[in-house]
Design a protein around this motif. Sequence first.
Motif, PDB file in Angstrom:
ATOM      1  N   VAL A 158     -66.138  28.840  -4.175  1.00  0.00           N
ATOM      2  CA  VAL A 158     -64.698  28.648  -3.997  1.00  0.00           C
ATOM      3  C   VAL A 158     -64.052  28.705  -5.380  1.00  0.00           C
ATOM      4  O   VAL A 158     -64.012  27.713  -6.108  1.00  0.00           O
ATOM      5  CB  VAL A 158     -64.402  27.301  -3.300  1.00  0.00           C
ATOM      6  CG1 VAL A 158     -62.904  27.122  -3.095  1.00  0.00           C
ATOM      7  CG2 VAL A 158     -65.140  27.223  -1.976  1.00  0.00           C
ATOM      8  N   THR A 159     -63.569  29.876  -5.736  1.00  0.00           N
ATOM      9  CA  THR A 159     -63.007  30.075  -7.075  1.00  0.00           C
ATOM     10  C   THR A 159     -61.505  30.304  -7.058  1.00  0.00           C
ATOM     11  O   THR A 159     -60.837  30.120  -8.083  1.00  0.00           O
ATOM     12  CB  THR A 159     -63.688  31.273  -7.765  1.00  0.00           C
ATOM     13  OG1 THR A 159     -63.554  32.432  -6.934  1.00  0.00           O
ATOM     14  CG2 THR A 159     -65.171  30.999  -7.991  1.00  0.00           C
ATOM     15  N   ARG A 161     -57.700  29.429  -6.436  1.00  0.00           N
ATOM     16  CA  ARG A 161     -56.991  28.153  -6.461  1.00  0.00           C
ATOM     17  C   ARG A 161     -56.451  27.768  -5.091  1.00  0.00           C
ATOM     18  O   ARG A 161     -56.548  26.608  -4.673  1.00  0.00           O
ATOM     19  CB  ARG A 161     -55.848  28.233  -7.488  1.00  0.00           C
ATOM     20  CG  ARG A 161     -55.149  26.900  -7.734  1.00  0.00           C
ATOM     21  CD  ARG A 161     -54.131  27.032  -8.849  1.00  0.00           C
ATOM     22  NE  ARG A 161     -54.777  27.371 -10.103  1.00  0.00           N
ATOM     23  CZ  ARG A 161     -55.329  26.475 -10.933  1.00  0.00           C
ATOM     24  NH1 ARG A 161     -55.326  25.194 -10.592  1.00  0.00           N
ATOM     25  NH2 ARG A 161     -55.857  26.851 -12.065  1.00  0.00           N
ATOM     26  N   GLU A 163     -57.570  28.780  -2.123  1.00  0.00           N
ATOM     27  CA  GLU A 163     -58.694  28.471  -1.245  1.00  0.00           C
ATOM     28  C   GLU A 163     -59.256  27.085  -1.561  1.00  0.00           C
ATOM     29  O   GLU A 163     -59.631  26.323  -0.656  1.00  0.00           O
ATOM     30  CB  GLU A 163     -59.788  29.524  -1.389  1.00  0.00           C
ATOM     31  CG  GLU A 163     -60.947  29.319  -0.432  1.00  0.00           C
ATOM     32  CD  GLU A 163     -62.070  30.309  -0.626  1.00  0.00           C
ATOM     33  OE1 GLU A 163     -62.938  30.378   0.260  1.00  0.00           O
ATOM     34  OE2 GLU A 163     -62.095  31.004  -1.658  1.00  0.00           O
ATOM     35  N   ARG A 164     -59.298  26.755  -2.828  1.00  0.00           N
ATOM     36  CA  ARG A 164     -59.777  25.434  -3.243  1.00  0.00           C
ATOM     37  C   ARG A 164     -58.893  24.335  -2.663  1.00  0.00           C
ATOM     38  O   ARG A 164     -59.391  23.329  -2.151  1.00  0.00           O
ATOM     39  CB  ARG A 164     -59.787  25.382  -4.774  1.00  0.00           C
ATOM     40  CG  ARG A 164     -60.255  24.067  -5.360  1.00  0.00           C
ATOM     41  CD  ARG A 164     -60.005  24.094  -6.872  1.00  0.00           C
ATOM     42  NE  ARG A 164     -60.399  22.850  -7.496  1.00  0.00           N
ATOM     43  CZ  ARG A 164     -61.609  22.609  -7.961  1.00  0.00           C
ATOM     44  NH1 ARG A 164     -62.552  23.532  -7.851  1.00  0.00           N
ATOM     45  NH2 ARG A 164     -61.903  21.454  -8.532  1.00  0.00           N
ATOM     46  N   GLN A 168     -59.998  21.367  -0.105  1.00  0.00           N
ATOM     47  CA  GLN A 168     -59.743  19.954  -0.383  1.00  0.00           C
ATOM     48  C   GLN A 168     -59.044  19.292   0.800  1.00  0.00           C
ATOM     49  O   GLN A 168     -59.378  18.162   1.184  1.00  0.00           O
ATOM     50  CB  GLN A 168     -58.894  19.810  -1.646  1.00  0.00           C
ATOM     51  CG  GLN A 168     -59.657  20.049  -2.934  1.00  0.00           C
ATOM     52  CD  GLN A 168     -58.759  19.983  -4.160  1.00  0.00           C
ATOM     53  OE1 GLN A 168     -57.549  20.236  -4.076  1.00  0.00           O
ATOM     54  NE2 GLN A 168     -59.329  19.647  -5.303  1.00  0.00           N
ATOM     55  N   TRP A 215     -61.010  15.106  -4.563  1.00  0.00           N
ATOM     56  CA  TRP A 215     -61.853  15.335  -3.391  1.00  0.00           C
ATOM     57  C   TRP A 215     -62.093  14.018  -2.674  1.00  0.00           C
ATOM     58  O   TRP A 215     -62.321  12.986  -3.316  1.00  0.00           O
ATOM     59  CB  TRP A 215     -63.188  15.958  -3.801  1.00  0.00           C
ATOM     60  CG  TRP A 215     -63.040  17.322  -4.382  1.00  0.00           C
ATOM     61  CD1 TRP A 215     -62.905  17.641  -5.703  1.00  0.00           C
ATOM     62  CD2 TRP A 215     -62.971  18.558  -3.658  1.00  0.00           C
ATOM     63  NE1 TRP A 215     -62.773  19.001  -5.846  1.00  0.00           N
ATOM     64  CE2 TRP A 215     -62.807  19.592  -4.614  1.00  0.00           C
ATOM     65  CE3 TRP A 215     -63.042  18.890  -2.307  1.00  0.00           C
ATOM     66  CZ2 TRP A 215     -62.709  20.934  -4.255  1.00  0.00           C
ATOM     67  CZ3 TRP A 215     -62.952  20.215  -1.947  1.00  0.00           C
ATOM     68  CH2 TRP A 215     -62.788  21.226  -2.912  1.00  0.00           C
ATOM     69  N   ASP A 234     -62.597  20.059 -12.444  1.00  0.00           N
ATOM     70  CA  ASP A 234     -62.806  21.403 -11.909  1.00  0.00           C
ATOM     71  C   ASP A 234     -64.285  21.679 -11.664  1.00  0.00           C
ATOM     72  O   ASP A 234     -64.898  22.524 -12.323  1.00  0.00           O
ATOM     73  CB  ASP A 234     -62.233  22.435 -12.890  1.00  0.00           C
ATOM     74  CG  ASP A 234     -62.177  23.838 -12.286  1.00  0.00           C
ATOM     75  OD1 ASP A 234     -62.105  23.931 -11.046  1.00  0.00           O
ATOM     76  OD2 ASP A 234     -62.217  24.809 -13.055  1.00  0.00           O
ATOM     77  N   VAL A 237     -67.433  24.364  -6.635  1.00  0.00           N
ATOM     78  CA  VAL A 237     -67.616  23.995  -5.236  1.00  0.00           C
ATOM     79  C   VAL A 237     -68.076  25.238  -4.486  1.00  0.00           C
ATOM     80  O   VAL A 237     -67.464  26.311  -4.597  1.00  0.00           O
ATOM     81  CB  VAL A 237     -66.326  23.424  -4.622  1.00  0.00           C
ATOM     82  CG1 VAL A 237     -66.519  23.126  -3.134  1.00  0.00           C
ATOM     83  CG2 VAL A 237     -65.924  22.148  -5.357  1.00  0.00           C
ATOM     84  N   ARG A 302     -70.787  20.228  -4.354  1.00  0.00           N
ATOM     85  CA  ARG A 302     -70.100  20.091  -5.636  1.00  0.00           C
ATOM     86  C   ARG A 302     -71.170  20.206  -6.713  1.00  0.00           C
ATOM     87  O   ARG A 302     -72.185  19.507  -6.666  1.00  0.00           O
ATOM     88  CB  ARG A 302     -69.402  18.737  -5.661  1.00  0.00           C
ATOM     89  CG  ARG A 302     -69.086  18.139  -7.000  1.00  0.00           C
ATOM     90  CD  ARG A 302     -68.514  16.722  -6.814  1.00  0.00           C
ATOM     91  NE  ARG A 302     -68.537  15.973  -8.059  1.00  0.00           N
ATOM     92  CZ  ARG A 302     -69.464  15.085  -8.389  1.00  0.00           C
ATOM     93  NH1 ARG A 302     -70.470  14.844  -7.569  1.00  0.00           N
ATOM     94  NH2 ARG A 302     -69.393  14.445  -9.544  1.00  0.00           N
TER      95      ARG A 302
END
Length: 330
Positions: A158-159, A161, A163-164, A168, A215, A234, A237, A302
Amino acid sequence: MSGVDEVLGLDGDEVTEVLATAALAPSLYNSQPWRFRLAHDRIELHPDPARRMPATDPGDRELRLACGAALFNLRLALRARGIRPLVTLLPGADAPGALAIVRHGGLRDFDDETRRLTAAVPRRRTDRRPFRAAPVPTAHRHALVRAAERERSWLHAVTDREERARLQALVAEAHRAQAEDPAARAELAAWTGPRGADGVPPASAGVRPAPQDEWALRDFGGVERVPGKDYEPDPLVVVLCSFTDGPLAELQAGQALQRVLLTATDLGLAASFLSQAVEVRSVRQELRHSIGGAVVPQSVLRVGFGSPVPPTPRRAVEDLLLEGVPTTGR
């Protein structure tokens, strides 16, 4: 052991060492939901129904992931002794109730990769504490992806932003759902704290969650954090995925999970789980859709650079053995 003097050409002490290595796999709340039945020509891997988590893992999906991880360790331990393991998943009538049978598939040299991964087994930990604020190198991330591919699975990093942020939110949504479920709360409490040979003891609990955490993290009753020592901003994930759904895919994904975790350990990385998003069925479906829908999410990790963590307790090998020997293995 169980009346069997020799298993796959190994003596009793060697078999004990092999099974002890298998049992160092990760599992939900360190429940260690595996058992073994031995015969001269096989080792059978069975689930331990007494260690099911019906509220947190109602379909036994994570139980099978854990057993798959133990199976990967078992494969490694046999290869380290010069044996090529021949694995049959979900053998059916050949071993009723078993998730896998491992037989002797010939001889194999103890190669460099086996040596590195075998050495990583006792060093692997679930590190629930904050990681150092250092990015995981791209080369390390690629190595983890390749490790999953070696076991017919996919590791989605998951790179992006956006999508991250979606992930979350999904972890937080699942976390709230479990926090509002009395049965799920009871399971967490039952497996947290000093239990002897299993569960998550205080030394492995990490630190207490705090409102500023990005998280949603489970509270295993860890220590209060030192002011200013928040979780890393950061972490890497990743979502471990299978290409199909169902028990067979889960066993394959469990083996991939352990190869990924051992590869991370060999690279000096630490990992912990963000499992809530794959435990709540509706959220898991949302997660699958968010990563394209073509693969099935099985675990969320993680990953980062941690610090030394003590080992969690383990059940004695004698407690993992099923009585009797299978008649088909005599």
